[in-house]
Design an enzyme around this catalytic site. Sequence first.
Site, PDB file in Angstrom:
ATOM      1  N   ASP A  40      -0.074  -4.388   6.903  1.00  0.00           N
ATOM      2  CA  ASP A  40       0.860  -3.789   5.933  1.00  0.00           C
ATOM      3  C   ASP A  40       2.231  -4.468   5.977  1.00  0.00           C
ATOM      4  OD1 ASP A  40      -1.296  -1.972   5.994  1.00  0.00           O
ATOM      5  OD2 ASP A  40      -0.214  -0.629   7.346  1.00  0.00           O
ATOM      6  N   GLU A 214      -3.870   2.047  -2.514  1.00  0.00           N
ATOM      7  CA  GLU A 214      -2.749   2.229  -1.597  1.00  0.00           C
ATOM      8  C   GLU A 214      -1.845   1.000  -1.592  1.00  0.00           C
ATOM      9  OE1 GLU A 214      -4.785   2.890   2.092  1.00  0.00           O
ATOM     10  OE2 GLU A 214      -5.187   0.770   2.427  1.00  0.00           O
TER      11      GLU A 214
END
Length: 327
Positions: A40, A214
Amino acid sequence: MIMKKYFSLFALLCVFVCCSQEKETVKKTVQNESPILLADPTIFFDNGVYYLYGTTTGETPLNGEGFMVYTSTDLKKWKGPVGAQNGLALKKGDAFGTKGFWAPQVFKYNNKFYMIYTADENIAIASSENPLGPFKSDFKAPMFNLGNQIDPFVFVDQDGRKYLYHVRLTNGNRIFVAELKDDLSGIKDETLKECISGTLPWENTQNVSWPVTEGPTVLKHNDLYYMIYSANDFRNPDYAVGYATAKSPYGPWEKAADSPIISKKDVGINGAGHGDVFYDKKGKMKYVLHTHFSNSGVSPRKAGIIDIDFEGTKIKANAKSFVLLNE
C-alpha cells in the site's frame, strides 16, 4: 633481502586493498539488491526529496509498530528506514492505533504535514512539522465511528473543499466518499456516499461472496474526476488496478472499459496494485504500487513504480517502465 621484505609487504598491502574493495563491492551489491518491502505504498514529494511510506507485512522489522519512511532524491537510490523514531515516521503509542497500521497518505496543509492512515480497521490522522515525523496526535481516537473502514485518501478540489475517499467493510470492500471538515477533525456525516463496489468480472476473478474494491486515489484532469483503485483480494494473483471517472467528487462513477490498466501481465509479478499517484521533479505522472514477494509467495510485498499518463480521457500505464525499488 631488504628489497624482498619491502616487496612482500607491498604484495600483502595489494592483497588487503583488493580484498577490501571486493568486500565493499559485495556490501554495496547486497545493499542495492535489497528490495523495499512495503505494501500500500505512497510517495510524497517535498523540497526536492521523495518520501516513501507504506504498510509493513510479513516478517519485516518494525511490522505492527507504525509506519516507516524511506527517502530518495532520484527515485533510484533509496535510504531507510529513516523515520525520526528509529526509522518510524509514526510510532505506535503517539497516535491512535494498537495494530493493523495500513495504507498511510501524507499531505501538506496550512504549513503542516499530515498523515491519514488505518489502524484497528478505523481511520485516524496525525500531524508533524517534518515528513520524517514524528507524526503525533493528542486525540488517540478514530476520525469517525461508522463501522469498520480502511484505506483513506484525501483529495482537495480546486474550490478548496476536501474529500475523504475510503473503504467501508460492508458486504464487501466498498469505496465511499465524504466531505471533510475544514479542521480535518472528521467528516460531514450527511455527505457520506458510496462510490463503487466490485461488480465487474475483472474485479472478482475468484467469484467470492465478499468482492473487493480498495486503495482509492482521486485526481482531477480537464474538469473530469478520476478514481484509480484496486480490485480482488490482495492475496489473489489477479489483484489489479483500474479506474473510473465522474463529473462530480460524489459521482456517479463510470468504470473505464479498458480496466485493469495495471496487472500481473503488465509487470510480470502477481498481485500488482494498491498504490498512489505522484509527480516527479519533471512533472511526469507516476504510480507507486506493491506486488507479491514472488509468483509463489504473497508476503512480504514489494514496492515498485510505473509511469502512467492521460491519453484523452483515458489513463494509460507504460508496462516497460515498471521497476521494483532497490532491485
